[in-house]
Design a protein around this motif. Structure first.
Motif, PDB file in Angstrom:
ATOM      1  N   LEU A 115     -15.686  11.293 -32.229  1.00  0.00           N
ATOM      2  CA  LEU A 115     -15.975  10.049 -32.650  1.00  0.00           C
ATOM      3  C   LEU A 115     -15.717   9.554 -34.073  1.00  0.00           C
ATOM      4  N   MET A 163       1.016   7.631 -31.448  1.00  0.00           N
ATOM      5  CA  MET A 163       0.372   6.205 -31.925  1.00  0.00           C
ATOM      6  C   MET A 163      -0.994   6.131 -30.971  1.00  0.00           C
ATOM      7  N   THR A 164      -1.882   5.301 -31.185  1.00  0.00           N
ATOM      8  CA  THR A 164      -2.957   4.888 -30.310  1.00  0.00           C
ATOM      9  C   THR A 164      -3.303   3.469 -30.691  1.00  0.00           C
ATOM     10  N   PRO A 211     -11.285   9.373 -34.225  1.00  0.00           N
ATOM     11  CA  PRO A 211     -10.726   8.981 -32.885  1.00  0.00           C
ATOM     12  C   PRO A 211      -9.319   9.077 -32.689  1.00  0.00           C
ATOM     13  N   GLN A 212      -9.054   9.730 -31.471  1.00  0.00           N
ATOM     14  CA  GLN A 212      -7.564   9.937 -31.262  1.00  0.00           C
ATOM     15  C   GLN A 212      -7.251   9.961 -29.883  1.00  0.00           C
ATOM     16  N   ALA A 269     -14.194  17.361 -24.332  1.00  0.00           N
ATOM     17  CA  ALA A 269     -15.260  17.085 -25.077  1.00  0.00           C
ATOM     18  C   ALA A 269     -15.880  18.360 -25.876  1.00  0.00           C
ATOM     19  N   GLY A 300     -12.149  17.307 -18.463  1.00  0.00           N
ATOM     20  CA  GLY A 300     -13.216  16.308 -19.430  1.00  0.00           C
ATOM     21  C   GLY A 300     -13.865  17.040 -20.107  1.00  0.00           C
ATOM     22  N   ALA A 354      -2.411   1.797 -24.203  1.00  0.00           N
ATOM     23  CA  ALA A 354      -3.115   2.537 -25.232  1.00  0.00           C
ATOM     24  C   ALA A 354      -2.122   3.081 -26.273  1.00  0.00           C
ATOM     25  N   LEU A 379      -5.753  11.716 -26.429  1.00  0.00           N
ATOM     26  CA  LEU A 379      -5.267  13.111 -26.143  1.00  0.00           C
ATOM     27  C   LEU A 379      -4.498  12.803 -24.797  1.00  0.00           C
ATOM     28  N   LYS A 405      -9.539   2.390 -31.485  1.00  0.00           N
ATOM     29  CA  LYS A 405     -10.345   2.865 -32.551  1.00  0.00           C
ATOM     30  C   LYS A 405     -11.455   3.759 -31.809  1.00  0.00           C
ATOM     31  N   VAL A 406     -11.393   4.001 -30.957  1.00  0.00           N
ATOM     32  CA  VAL A 406     -12.298   5.165 -30.104  1.00  0.00           C
ATOM     33  C   VAL A 406     -11.346   6.239 -29.507  1.00  0.00           C
ATOM     34  N   PRO A 407     -11.917   7.432 -29.367  1.00  0.00           N
ATOM     35  CA  PRO A 407     -11.534   8.400 -28.525  1.00  0.00           C
ATOM     36  C   PRO A 407     -10.923   7.984 -27.394  1.00  0.00           C
ATOM     37  N   ILE A 408      -9.881   8.504 -26.998  1.00  0.00           N
ATOM     38  CA  ILE A 408      -9.258   8.274 -25.646  1.00  0.00           C
ATOM     39  C   ILE A 408      -8.795   9.655 -24.894  1.00  0.00           C
ATOM     40  N   LEU A 409      -9.421  10.024 -23.727  1.00  0.00           N
ATOM     41  CA  LEU A 409      -8.722  11.074 -22.962  1.00  0.00           C
ATOM     42  C   LEU A 409      -7.774  10.481 -21.594  1.00  0.00           C
ATOM     43  N   HIS A 410      -6.811  10.521 -21.741  1.00  0.00           N
ATOM     44  CA  HIS A 410      -5.919  10.211 -20.569  1.00  0.00           C
ATOM     45  C   HIS A 410      -6.046  11.255 -19.605  1.00  0.00           C
ATOM     46  N   ILE A 454     -16.871  14.771 -19.286  1.00  0.00           N
ATOM     47  CA  ILE A 454     -17.032  14.468 -20.736  1.00  0.00           C
ATOM     48  C   ILE A 454     -18.593  14.153 -21.041  1.00  0.00           C
ATOM     49  N   THR A 504     -23.686   8.824 -26.873  1.00  0.00           N
ATOM     50  CA  THR A 504     -22.498   8.177 -26.726  1.00  0.00           C
ATOM     51  C   THR A 504     -22.199   7.790 -25.062  1.00  0.00           C
ATOM     52  N   GLU A 509     -18.607   1.458 -31.302  1.00  0.00           N
ATOM     53  CA  GLU A 509     -17.661   2.735 -31.884  1.00  0.00           C
ATOM     54  C   GLU A 509     -18.256   3.972 -31.145  1.00  0.00           C
ATOM     55  N   LYS A 510     -19.591   4.119 -30.702  1.00  0.00           N
ATOM     56  CA  LYS A 510     -19.972   5.116 -30.206  1.00  0.00           C
ATOM     57  C   LYS A 510     -19.466   5.327 -28.425  1.00  0.00           C
ATOM     58  N   THR A 511     -18.155   5.116 -28.441  1.00  0.00           N
ATOM     59  CA  THR A 511     -17.788   5.191 -27.015  1.00  0.00           C
ATOM     60  C   THR A 511     -16.571   6.085 -26.775  1.00  0.00           C
ATOM     61  N   ILE A 512     -16.457   7.070 -25.644  1.00  0.00           N
ATOM     62  CA  ILE A 512     -15.435   7.829 -25.300  1.00  0.00           C
ATOM     63  C   ILE A 512     -14.724   6.946 -24.208  1.00  0.00           C
TER      64      ILE A 512
END
Lengths: 289, 388
Positions: free
Chosen positions: B199, A57-58, B202-203, B71, B67, A52, B205, A61-66, A79, A91, A37-40
């Motif tokens: 973390l 919605m997503t 979590p969303q 963050a 990025g 995704a 973006l 269960k971890v953050p995503i930067l498109h 990042i 992370t 879970e400690k993953t971006i």
């Protein structure tokens, strides 16, 4: 210890927009099992930009930067830099791109990050064409493939780019191939990548029933056959020079090619030629061990 | 506060150092390079704590700080001309992601032919990307604008482009009053991002947005843009309280005159001299400097120009098939004004050609010679024999 039971510790939500039998979705599920879970995750334009999930919605269960098509690697670098500035060296930052976003439009940014040895994991889930836009040829598309931009007798007459050799040439600490049909091997490689500082590259063979014109239920089987016939060997490269082979295939490519609609126009002679290509490539790989 | 003699480029670098920026990305392009070189030096000698990333293109320069900003750190890059053009896709992305990035941009001509000298067409070509654009006249204004630019960006969640002229500002040494770190820390609080990869929460973006949502996202950007002018004034009030300097989104001199020039960038400095000279000779002439181009301060401009006799917009830029870009915007802001003044448009100084006081005297004569403009835009100082 993480539980690798396929139905537990799942970071990919059900009900996502992956096609039935999508290898790329299986790949993400396995990768995140290893990373935790400690993953971006940063995702450029590719199938996964859709899988995704649309706003609001997503799937993960971890953050995503498109991010944009060309920029997966450097977005991850940004990042990473920000996390380091904030004192977070723990992370994991993972760029997750298709073959287009790796081999073609994404290669400049990937090469830049690798040369800087930025502390990221770059993953290419390779389905061997621009699948999200409807199966157009990429530089990862293998010799002999029909796509919508290499249709009919215009099937691809040039060979699949050797992305692993390009990445090894950067002398990054770790590069590996993986395959959705070998889940434990894949998970091991992600765990190893996570433990190493610097740029890690993982090239995952991710079958695509839609684009390869195969029944969805044989998606994993086809992926396994690719490794068993040495079309997609499983190996690791440390520091760009230390090679280790994880599996030796002993089957011919004929059946692998015959089972896929994207190759159905190929003659026996064509497949013989492909067999020669694959044999000589495998020889080159063995020579590096 | 202390005075130092420094290049305009280094005034920007110094401001970035003072703003406690967390990540800076850089790719060289003349005449911007001195900005990132100085920052790289600050990072290397430890006077700046930021992580500096030597990227492989300007496209990547902006992607890297998209990025970094996502963050949760304050982020900066700088570019010019072809670099800005290459960044175009990411300019939309940064603004659409509502990231409070600040970028230094040095106005330089686009090729072909290769030309490293000043010309505003590069930044004005990016007018529809959702960035706030602030044009500066000199090094002091550039330093100040970076500092209050971060403040503004973080209040409205839109990126800010701080723009200076190639060489005339970037490579010109001037006395610049440099604030102390304590003063800046008080003016610009620690970055508290509204949008952040988290973390704990979590969303996704910047994900896919269907027609059901996209339009509201864009309208939200516009609503933020609509708050910029007022917030800019408030930020400038506070800036003025600390440092005694203020620029305004526009600045007017003698706006009731028979002829009012509209300028931006260093042409403004020359214009100040020209109108002083003309006024001393008994001529009725004024000036409106436009600092803020996006959002375009239409109301302020309408108000400033409503009593002018004739308006003469000087454009160091051009939109082919249309005209000078500032002139188009000025005309559109005046078009619903009753008894609006006529607007003359002069194209001058493209690709670094000098704009001197004589250039202004020539334009002044042309405006006086005609009740209404004879052409949509009049190019100044053209050698007819070179036209093909």
């Amino acid at each position: 210890m993480r539980n690798y039971n396929l139905t537990e510790d799942v970071f990919v939500n059900p009900g996502n927009m992956g096609c039935p039998g999508c290898g790329a979705t299986i790949a993400m599920n396995l990768a995140l099992k290893a990373l935790g879970e400690k993953t971006i995750v940063t995702i450029p334009a590719c199938c996964w930009a859709v899988i995704a999930g649309p706003y609001p919605m997503t799937t993960l269960k971890v953050p995503i930067l498109h991010t944009v098509f060309a920029s997966a690697a450097v977005t991850a670098s940004g990042i990473r830099a920000a996390l380091e500035y904030q004192g977070d060296n723990e992370t994991t930052v993972m760029a997750w791109a298709g073959d287009g976003g790796t081999f073609d439009i994404g290669i400049q940014s990937l090469s830049g990050a690798a040369e800087r040895n930025d502390d990221i994991i770059f993953v290419c889930y390779d389905n061997e064409a621009y699948m999200n836009t409807g199966v157009q040829k990429s530089s990862s598309t293998p010799y002999g493939t029909n796509t919508t931009t290499s249709p009919g007798t215009g099937w691809k007459k040039t060979r699949k780019k050797k992305i692993m050799e390009i990445m090894a040439a950067h002398r990054i600490p770790y590069a590996a191939t993986a395959n959705i049909a070998y889940p434990q091997d894949l998970i091991n490689k992600f765990e190893k990548a996570k433990s190493i500082k610097g740029t890690k590259f993982i090239h995952i063979y991710a079958s695509c029933p839609t684009g390869w014109k195969i029944p969805s239920e044989i998606s994993v089987k086809i992926a396994r056959m690719a490794t068993k016939c040495n079309f997609f060997p499983l190996y690791e490269v440390e520091d760009g020079i230390h090679y280790q082979l994880n599996h030796v295939g002993d089957q011919s490519v004929r059946e692998y090619y015959k089972m896929q609609g994207r190759f159905k126009h190929l003659s026996d002679d064509d497949i013989d030629k492909i067999q020669n290509y694959i044999d000589s490539d495998f020889e080159v790989l063995l020579g590096r061990l | 506060m202390n005075e130092k003699v420094m290049e305009g480029s280094h005034a920007i670098s110094e401001a970035v150092r003072l703003c406690n920026v967390g990540v800076v990305s850089g790719f060289p392009i003349t005449p911007q390079t001195h900005i990132i070189e100085a920052i790289a030096e600050h990072c290397s000698d430890g006077t700046m704590k930021a992580k500096y990333i030597n990227v492989e293109s300007e496209h990547s320069a902006m992607a890297a700080i998209v990025g970094a900003s996502s963050a949760g750190t304050r982020a900066f890059t700088a570019t010019s001309s072809h670099g800005l053009a290459l960044m175009h896709e990411l300019l939309h992305w940064a603004a659409g992601a509502r990231l409070p990035i600040v970028m230094g941009e040095v106005n330089r001509a686009l090729g072909p032919g290769w030309n490293i000298w000043t010309d505003q067409t590069d930044s004005l070509s990016q007018r529809d990307t959702g960035w706030i654009q602030l044009y500066c006249e000199d090094g002091q204004e550039a330093l100040d604008t970076v500092i209050f630019g971060f403040r503004l960006a973080e209040l409205v969640n839109l990126p800010v482009m701080v723009i200076i002229d190639a060489f005339l500002v970037s490579h010109t040494y001037e006395a610049v009053s440099v604030p102390t770190q304590d003063e800046v820390n008080e003016f610009l609080p620690a970055f508290n991002p509204r949008i952040k990869l988290d973390l704990e929460n979590p969303q996704a973006l910047n994900q896919m947005a269907s027609p059901q949502y996209y339009m509201e996202m864009r309208k939200s950007m516009q609503l933020a843009m609509e708050t910029v002018e007022d917030i800019y004034d408030e930020v400038e009030d506070e800036f003025h309280d600390t440092w005694g300097r203020r620029y305004g989104s526009v600045e007017g001199i003698n706006l009731d005159a028979d002829v009012v020039f509209v300028t931006s960038g260093t042409a403004t400095t020359t214009c100040r001299l020209a109108i002083k000279d003309l006024t001393d000779k008994g001529e009725s002439v004024g000036m409106l400097k436009i600092k803020m181009f996006r959002p375009f301060p239409a109301k302020g401009i309408q108000n400033a120009l409503k009593n002018a006799g004739k308006v003469a917009v000087v454009d160091r830029n051009f939109s082919f098939g249309a005209g000078g870009i500032f002139a188009q915007e000025v005309k559109s802001s005046l078009c619903n004004l009753k008894d609006a003044p006529v607007v003359f448009n002069f194209i001058a100084g493209l690709g670094g050609r000098d704009i001197t006081t004589d250039t202004f005297f020539e334009m002044y004569e042309k405006v006086n010679a005609n009740d209404i403009p004879q052409t949509e835009s009049e190019w100044i100082g053209i050698n007819e024999q070179e036209l093909k």
